[in-house]
Design an enzyme around this catalytic site. Structure first.
Site, PDB file in Angstrom:
ATOM      1  N   LYS A  11     -11.750  -3.736 -10.327  1.00  0.00           N
ATOM      2  CA  LYS A  11     -10.782  -2.700  -9.848  1.00  0.00           C
ATOM      3  C   LYS A  11      -9.297  -3.269  -9.801  1.00  0.00           C
ATOM      4  CE  LYS A  11     -14.146   0.334  -7.647  1.00  0.00           C
ATOM      5  NZ  LYS A  11     -14.345   1.115  -6.613  1.00  0.00           N
ATOM      6  N   TYR A  51     -13.073  10.155 -11.504  1.00  0.00           N
ATOM      7  CA  TYR A  51     -13.769  10.378 -10.255  1.00  0.00           C
ATOM      8  C   TYR A  51     -13.814  11.602  -9.817  1.00  0.00           C
ATOM      9  CZ  TYR A  51     -13.547   5.209  -9.561  1.00  0.00           C
ATOM     10  OH  TYR A  51     -13.927   3.877  -9.310  1.00  0.00           O
ATOM     11  N   ARG A  87     -26.134  -3.025  -8.997  1.00  0.00           N
ATOM     12  CA  ARG A  87     -25.880  -2.543  -7.774  1.00  0.00           C
ATOM     13  C   ARG A  87     -25.943  -3.434  -6.532  1.00  0.00           C
ATOM     14  NH1 ARG A  87     -22.788   2.494  -7.336  1.00  0.00           N
ATOM     15  NH2 ARG A  87     -24.362   3.220  -5.570  1.00  0.00           N
ATOM     16  N   ARG A 104     -18.610  -7.686  -3.826  1.00  0.00           N
ATOM     17  CA  ARG A 104     -17.749  -7.000  -2.630  1.00  0.00           C
ATOM     18  C   ARG A 104     -17.287  -7.857  -1.352  1.00  0.00           C
ATOM     19  NH1 ARG A 104     -20.068  -0.982  -4.031  1.00  0.00           N
ATOM     20  NH2 ARG A 104     -18.257  -0.401  -5.394  1.00  0.00           N
ATOM     21  N   ASN A 114     -12.189  -1.995  -3.151  1.00  0.00           N
ATOM     22  CA  ASN A 114     -13.729  -2.727  -3.180  1.00  0.00           C
ATOM     23  C   ASN A 114     -13.967  -3.353  -4.176  1.00  0.00           C
ATOM     24  OD1 ASN A 114     -14.250  -0.661  -4.392  1.00  0.00           O
ATOM     25  ND2 ASN A 114     -16.111   0.150  -3.112  1.00  0.00           N
ATOM     26  N   HIS A 117     -16.374  -1.679  -9.586  1.00  0.00           N
ATOM     27  CA  HIS A 117     -17.218  -0.376  -9.533  1.00  0.00           C
ATOM     28  C   HIS A 117     -18.593  -0.848 -10.584  1.00  0.00           C
ATOM     29  CE1 HIS A 117     -18.426   3.733 -10.726  1.00  0.00           C
ATOM     30  NE2 HIS A 117     -18.852   3.351 -12.043  1.00  0.00           N
ATOM     31  N   GLU A 128     -20.075   6.820 -18.508  1.00  0.00           N
ATOM     32  CA  GLU A 128     -18.860   6.215 -17.865  1.00  0.00           C
ATOM     33  C   GLU A 128     -18.484   5.020 -19.009  1.00  0.00           C
ATOM     34  OE1 GLU A 128     -19.794   6.247 -13.243  1.00  0.00           O
ATOM     35  OE2 GLU A 128     -20.072   4.319 -14.090  1.00  0.00           O
TER      36      GLU A 128
HETATM   37  P1  CMP Z   1     -17.295   3.215  -5.957  1.00  0.00           P
HETATM   38  O1  CMP Z   1     -18.540   3.291  -5.130  1.00  0.00           O
HETATM   39  O2  CMP Z   1     -17.124   2.373  -6.905  1.00  0.00           O
HETATM   40  O3  CMP Z   1     -16.875   4.494  -6.468  1.00  0.00           O
HETATM   41  C1  CMP Z   1     -16.286   5.752  -5.552  1.00  0.00           C
HETATM   42  C2  CMP Z   1     -15.125   5.026  -4.841  1.00  0.00           C
HETATM   43  O4  CMP Z   1     -14.455   5.580  -3.684  1.00  0.00           O
HETATM   44  C3  CMP Z   1     -15.751   3.809  -3.777  1.00  0.00           C
HETATM   45  O5  CMP Z   1     -16.222   2.693  -4.640  1.00  0.00           O
HETATM   46  C4  CMP Z   1     -14.548   3.420  -3.114  1.00  0.00           C
HETATM   47  O6  CMP Z   1     -13.442   2.585  -3.753  1.00  0.00           O
HETATM   48  C5  CMP Z   1     -13.801   4.778  -2.897  1.00  0.00           C
HETATM   49  N1  CMP Z   1     -14.459   5.278  -1.617  1.00  0.00           N
HETATM   50  C6  CMP Z   1     -15.495   5.515  -1.063  1.00  0.00           C
HETATM   51  N2  CMP Z   1     -15.660   5.848   0.211  1.00  0.00           N
HETATM   52  C7  CMP Z   1     -14.660   5.779   0.704  1.00  0.00           C
HETATM   53  C8  CMP Z   1     -13.748   5.998   1.941  1.00  0.00           C
HETATM   54  N3  CMP Z   1     -14.363   6.500   2.985  1.00  0.00           N
HETATM   55  N4  CMP Z   1     -12.226   5.856   2.145  1.00  0.00           N
HETATM   56  C9  CMP Z   1     -11.780   5.574   1.006  1.00  0.00           C
HETATM   57  N5  CMP Z   1     -12.104   5.157  -0.231  1.00  0.00           N
HETATM   58  C10 CMP Z   1     -13.689   5.543  -0.574  1.00  0.00           C
END
Ligand code: CMP
Length: 139
Positions: A11, A51, A87, A104, A114, A117, A128
């Site tokens: 990311k 998304y 994961r 992470r 984070n 992905h 994807e």
């Molecule tokens: P990922 O699980 O890769 O895909 C969905 C993304 O949404 C997740 O990573 C985070 O980057 C973002 N995300 C998920 N939960 C939150 C949250 N509570 N606040 C902000 N961003 C979030």
């Protein structure tokens, strides 16, 4: 068990911080083979599409802005049990809950920024992957 595929993106936060090389090294050291890789930048509209499943979430606008703020590294990875194992390797969405040694835990700075992905199912891995790579580029 047969080889399967997952999709990942380094990311914008991790790319901007110069962590791409270290992350790729961890991915390869854990037995994943890179079968496609591309440096790209999502527009707001493309990030919104990627998304779409999170459209109704309160963090959607923040997520779309963050994911389109700079370059990302998109990859298709191959390994036995790729989706589940990857994961595990990336760790929990929230880095404060991610296990020691996960990508992470090492590189993410917040729940939104984070670092990486990982697809959550074989079906989403295929969708994807197709979002970023044409059939011709995959093989
Ligand atoms: P990922 O699980 O890769 O895909 C969905 C993304 O949404 C997740 O990573 C985070 O980057 C973002 N995300 C998920 N939960 C939150 C949250 N509570 N606040 C902000 N961003 C979030």
């Amino acid at each position: 068990m047969t080889t399967s595929r997952t999709f990942t993106m380094i990311k914008p936060d991790a790319y901007a911080a110069g962590h791409s090389g270290a992350i790729i090294q961890i991915i390869e050291a854990n037995g994943f083979k890179i079968s496609a890789m591309k440096l790209s930048q999502l527009t707001g509209s493309r990030a919104g599409q990627f998304y779409d499943v999170h459209k109704s979430r309160p963090f959607y606008n923040e997520l779309v802005a963050y994911m389109s703020e700079g370059p990302i590294v998109a990859m298709i990875l191959e390994k036995e049990n790729a989706v589940e194992d990857f994961r595990k390797l990336i760790g929990a969405t929230n880095p404060s809950e991610a296990a020691e040694g996960t990508i992470r835990k090492l590189f993410a700075t917040s729940i939104s920024a984070n670092a990486i992905h990982g697809s959550d199912s074989d079906e989403n891995a295929a969708l994807e992957s197709a979002f970023f790579f044409s059939q011709l580029e995959q093989f």
